[in-house]
Design a protein around this motif. Structure first.
Motif, PDB file in Angstrom:
ATOM      1  N   ALA A   1       0.861  -1.156   0.070  1.00  0.00           N
ATOM      2  CA  ALA A   1      -0.174   0.023  -0.044  1.00  0.00           C
ATOM      3  C   ALA A   1       0.900   0.905   0.168  1.00  0.00           C
ATOM      4  N   ASN A   2       0.533   2.456  -0.189  1.00  0.00           N
ATOM      5  CA  ASN A   2       1.018   3.515  -0.153  1.00  0.00           C
ATOM      6  C   ASN A   2       1.220   4.049   1.086  1.00  0.00           C
ATOM      7  N   GLY A   3       2.283   4.711   1.337  1.00  0.00           N
ATOM      8  CA  GLY A   3       2.721   5.389   2.480  1.00  0.00           C
ATOM      9  C   GLY A   3       3.416   4.535   3.663  1.00  0.00           C
TER      10      GLY A   3
ATOM     11  N   ARG B   1      11.497   7.001  -0.134  1.00  0.00           N
ATOM     12  CA  ARG B   1      11.390   7.615  -1.455  1.00  0.00           C
ATOM     13  C   ARG B   1      10.109   8.051  -1.986  1.00  0.00           C
ATOM     14  N   LYS B   2       9.401   7.093  -2.082  1.00  0.00           N
ATOM     15  CA  LYS B   2       8.135   7.238  -2.777  1.00  0.00           C
ATOM     16  C   LYS B   2       7.271   8.126  -1.839  1.00  0.00           C
ATOM     17  N   LEU B   3       7.443   7.853  -0.438  1.00  0.00           N
ATOM     18  CA  LEU B   3       6.816   8.719   0.343  1.00  0.00           C
ATOM     19  C   LEU B   3       7.092  10.085   0.193  1.00  0.00           C
TER      20      LEU B   3
ATOM     21  N   ILE C   1       8.148  11.534  -2.464  1.00  0.00           N
ATOM     22  CA  ILE C   1       7.591  12.282  -3.609  1.00  0.00           C
ATOM     23  C   ILE C   1       6.001  12.147  -3.387  1.00  0.00           C
ATOM     24  N   ASN C   2       5.348  11.421  -3.015  1.00  0.00           N
ATOM     25  CA  ASN C   2       3.775  11.719  -2.657  1.00  0.00           C
ATOM     26  C   ASN C   2       3.622  12.828  -1.740  1.00  0.00           C
ATOM     27  N   CYS C   3       4.438  13.226  -0.728  1.00  0.00           N
ATOM     28  CA  CYS C   3       4.317  14.383   0.109  1.00  0.00           C
ATOM     29  C   CYS C   3       4.310  15.578  -0.673  1.00  0.00           C
ATOM     30  N   ALA C   4       5.225  15.561  -1.667  1.00  0.00           N
ATOM     31  CA  ALA C   4       5.491  16.513  -2.647  1.00  0.00           C
ATOM     32  C   ALA C   4       4.467  16.979  -3.498  1.00  0.00           C
ATOM     33  N   ILE C   5       3.731  15.971  -4.034  1.00  0.00           N
ATOM     34  CA  ILE C   5       2.811  16.068  -5.016  1.00  0.00           C
ATOM     35  C   ILE C   5       1.499  15.869  -4.492  1.00  0.00           C
ATOM     36  N   ASN C   6       1.094  14.790  -3.927  1.00  0.00           N
ATOM     37  CA  ASN C   6      -0.409  14.312  -3.666  1.00  0.00           C
ATOM     38  C   ASN C   6      -1.252  15.481  -3.088  1.00  0.00           C
ATOM     39  N   PRO C   7      -0.888  15.978  -1.639  1.00  0.00           N
ATOM     40  CA  PRO C   7      -1.714  16.991  -0.972  1.00  0.00           C
ATOM     41  C   PRO C   7      -1.943  18.309  -2.144  1.00  0.00           C
TER      42      PRO C   7
ATOM     43  N   ALA D   1      -4.350  18.210 -12.250  1.00  0.00           N
ATOM     44  CA  ALA D   1      -3.195  17.178 -12.855  1.00  0.00           C
ATOM     45  C   ALA D   1      -2.044  17.208 -12.358  1.00  0.00           C
ATOM     46  N   ASN D   2      -1.235  16.183 -12.176  1.00  0.00           N
ATOM     47  CA  ASN D   2       0.008  16.321 -11.704  1.00  0.00           C
ATOM     48  C   ASN D   2       0.775  17.389 -12.486  1.00  0.00           C
ATOM     49  N   GLY D   3       0.685  17.576 -13.888  1.00  0.00           N
ATOM     50  CA  GLY D   3       1.525  18.143 -14.744  1.00  0.00           C
ATOM     51  C   GLY D   3       1.362  19.714 -14.075  1.00  0.00           C
TER      52      GLY D   3
ATOM     53  N   ALA E   1      10.567  15.212 -12.302  1.00  0.00           N
ATOM     54  CA  ALA E   1      10.568  14.111 -13.211  1.00  0.00           C
ATOM     55  C   ALA E   1       9.221  13.441 -13.083  1.00  0.00           C
ATOM     56  N   VAL E   2       8.894  13.086 -11.964  1.00  0.00           N
ATOM     57  CA  VAL E   2       7.570  12.313 -11.767  1.00  0.00           C
ATOM     58  C   VAL E   2       6.453  13.126 -12.310  1.00  0.00           C
ATOM     59  N   ILE E   3       6.466  14.500 -11.812  1.00  0.00           N
ATOM     60  CA  ILE E   3       5.516  15.408 -12.380  1.00  0.00           C
ATOM     61  C   ILE E   3       5.370  15.581 -13.850  1.00  0.00           C
TER      62      ILE E   3
ATOM     63  N   GLY F   1       6.491  13.143 -15.876  1.00  0.00           N
ATOM     64  CA  GLY F   1       6.215  11.765 -16.340  1.00  0.00           C
ATOM     65  C   GLY F   1       4.690  11.273 -16.236  1.00  0.00           C
ATOM     66  N   THR F   2       4.083  12.009 -15.380  1.00  0.00           N
ATOM     67  CA  THR F   2       2.763  11.765 -14.927  1.00  0.00           C
ATOM     68  C   THR F   2       1.947  13.106 -15.130  1.00  0.00           C
ATOM     69  N   ALA F   3       2.106  13.901 -16.052  1.00  0.00           N
ATOM     70  CA  ALA F   3       1.567  15.108 -16.060  1.00  0.00           C
ATOM     71  C   ALA F   3       0.092  15.038 -16.300  1.00  0.00           C
ATOM     72  N   ASP F   4      -0.561  14.009 -17.199  1.00  0.00           N
ATOM     73  CA  ASP F   4      -1.790  13.998 -17.165  1.00  0.00           C
ATOM     74  C   ASP F   4      -2.628  13.227 -16.220  1.00  0.00           C
ATOM     75  N   ASN F   5      -1.933  12.765 -15.172  1.00  0.00           N
ATOM     76  CA  ASN F   5      -2.429  11.789 -14.237  1.00  0.00           C
ATOM     77  C   ASN F   5      -3.248  12.675 -12.941  1.00  0.00           C
ATOM     78  N   GLN F   6      -4.248  12.155 -12.583  1.00  0.00           N
ATOM     79  CA  GLN F   6      -4.783  12.816 -11.392  1.00  0.00           C
ATOM     80  C   GLN F   6      -4.198  11.941 -10.260  1.00  0.00           C
ATOM     81  N   SER F   7      -3.586  12.428  -9.115  1.00  0.00           N
ATOM     82  CA  SER F   7      -2.872  11.807  -8.101  1.00  0.00           C
ATOM     83  C   SER F   7      -3.993  10.942  -7.412  1.00  0.00           C
ATOM     84  N   SER F   8      -3.589   9.862  -6.674  1.00  0.00           N
ATOM     85  CA  SER F   8      -4.463   9.186  -6.105  1.00  0.00           C
ATOM     86  C   SER F   8      -5.202   9.959  -4.961  1.00  0.00           C
ATOM     87  N   MET F   9      -4.434  10.849  -4.413  1.00  0.00           N
ATOM     88  CA  MET F   9      -5.285  11.680  -3.372  1.00  0.00           C
ATOM     89  C   MET F   9      -6.299  12.573  -3.990  1.00  0.00           C
TER      90      MET F   9
HETATM   91  C1  LIG Z   1       3.382   9.165  -8.429  1.00  0.00           C
HETATM   92  C2  LIG Z   1       2.237   9.536  -7.959  1.00  0.00           C
HETATM   93  C3  LIG Z   1       2.105  10.971  -7.413  1.00  0.00           C
HETATM   94  C4  LIG Z   1       1.478   9.554  -9.445  1.00  0.00           C
HETATM   95  O1  LIG Z   1       0.135  10.313  -9.714  1.00  0.00           O
HETATM   96  C5  LIG Z   1       1.457   8.568  -6.900  1.00  0.00           C
HETATM   97  O2  LIG Z   1       1.907   7.879  -6.496  1.00  0.00           O
HETATM   98  C6  LIG Z   1      -0.132   8.848  -6.524  1.00  0.00           C
HETATM   99  O3  LIG Z   1      -0.776   9.439  -7.274  1.00  0.00           O
HETATM  100  O4  LIG Z   1      -0.281   8.405  -5.524  1.00  0.00           O
END
Ligand SMILES: CC(C)(CO)C(=O)C(=O)O
Ligand SMILES: NC(=O)C1=CN([C@@H]2O[C@H](COP(=O)(O)OP(=O)(O)OC[C@H]3O[C@@H](n4cnc5c(N)ncnc54)[C@H](OP(=O)(O)O)[C@@H]3O)[C@@H](O)[C@H]2O)C=CC1
Length: 301
Positions: A100-102, A179-181, A183-189, A197-199, A240-242, A244-252
């Motif tokens: 699981a994440n986190g 490392r995944k944590l 990256i998720n802290c910097a992007i998801n919230p 979107a992440n991008g 780089a993750v931002i 690479g996943t520019a069109d994604n909605q983060s899981s949060m």
């Molecule tokens: C890498 C990222 C930020 C991709 O959306 C992710 O792990 C997530 O959304 O939980």
């Protein structure tokens, strides 16, 4: 004879990994939270690699048979109660793989089911549920699995390496999880708060500046926590993750939009607990934690 896996947490990830194992003829049993219709479950996995259909056996968690190998793919906050629901079926040598994440649910599992020494995994695969037993595989990724403290790959992992694409045994799994944590802290919230979107975190100069400030805080906490390698070049990795996943909605963001509980307690929450334990302040991460927490559906809603 390959090990028999039971899969607890039969949502997007559980079904995706079930399909990987089934394709390789590794015996498995699904453990859905709610009983399914009598007979095998027909699981359909669409998307990358075309559509595939699988007939898979299932049992309730409360059944009696022993479990030798358990994959847990619930959301972080459900991991410990889910494992507790099958505790009566676990043996001292049962392999319990938590994916699981986190960070933080492993300690909860060990507190609820003493004696377990879970194996940990992290994946960058992407999938979502289109219907109860229909899953779309939306993005290929890598999967890393290992034992806390570091230990060589066990015999069962040979089947996983053959069945799961880009699957690696990691002697430093805690570092990979950290490392995944980070990256998720910097992007998801941020994406969840701004509904973007992440991008957008790279495209909007104001948001990009916030990402850089978050990364600086996270790096200081990681170094204090003995995770310097996990936060090396964090800012570059995050951007780089931002990209690479520019069109994604983060899981949060997906959780917030669906009115579901987020995994913030196990992402930013773990980071803040680590900061406190090392006497550090983390005002930017704290502010995000407070804002996301204020939006969470209440437990009894
Ligand atoms: C890498 C990222 C930020 C991709 O959306 C992710 O792990 C997530 O959304 O939980
Ligand atoms: N989806 C993705 O692309 C990715 C997800 N992850 C991580 O993987 C984890 C799982 O995510 P995902 O598969 O998307 O989540 P889902 O919500 O799709 O699946 C979670 C599953 O856990 C089940 N569950 C919850 N509590 C229990 C319980 N007590 N006993 C048995 N089953 C239970 C749910 O049951 P029910 O069906 O009844 O709700 C659901 O089927 C999360 O930590 C996520 O962050 C990581 C990388 C990518």
């Amino acid at each position: 004879m390959p090990a028999h896996w039971h899969i607890l947490g039969t949502g997007a990830m559980g079904c995706l990994f079930a399909s990987y194992l089934a394709r390789q003829r590794i015996p498995l049993t699904l453990l859905p939270r709610q009983p399914a219709e009598p007979g095998d479950i027909t699981l359909v996995v669409d998307g990358l690699g075309g559509g595939h259909r699988y007939q898979l056996p299932w049992e309730t968690a409360g059944s009696d048979g022993p479990i030798s190998h358990l994959l847990v793919t619930t959301k972080a906050y459900d991991v410990a109660p889910a494992v507790a629901s099958v505790a009566h079926r676990l043996r001292p040598d049962t392999v319990v793989l938590l994916m699981a994440n986190g960070i933080g649910f492993e300690r909860e599992v060990r507190a609820r089911v003493p004696g377990l020494a879970p194996t940990l995994g992290t994946t960058t695969e992407g999938a979502y549920r289109e219907a109860r037993w229909r899953v779309r595989h939306a993005g290929r990724g890598a999967t890393r699995i290992g034992l806390p403290g570091g230990a060589g790959a066990p015999a069962w992992f040979a089947n996983w390496r053959a069945a799961v694409p880009d699957c690696h045994w990691d002697m430093a799994i805690e570092q990979a999880l950290w490392r995944k944590l980070a990256i998720n802290c910097a992007i998801n919230p941020l994406t969840a708060l701004h509904g973007c979107a992440n991008g957008q975190l790279g495209a909007d100069p104001g948001l990009a500046a916030q990402v850089r400030a978050l990364c600086a805080e996270i790096e200081r906490i990681g170094i204090a926590a003995g995770q310097a390698s996990a936060v090396t070049d964090l800012e570059a990795a995050v951007f780089a993750v931002i990209a690479g996943t520019a069109d994604n909605q983060s899981s949060m963001l997906q959780d917030v939009r669906a009115g579901r509980r987020t995994e913030i307690d196990y992402i930013t929450g773990h980071l803040l607990a680590t900061a406190t334990a090392h006497g550090l302040d983390a005002p930017r991460n704290r502010e995000l934690m407070d804002k996301i927490t204020a939006q969470e559906p209440s437990a009894d809603a």
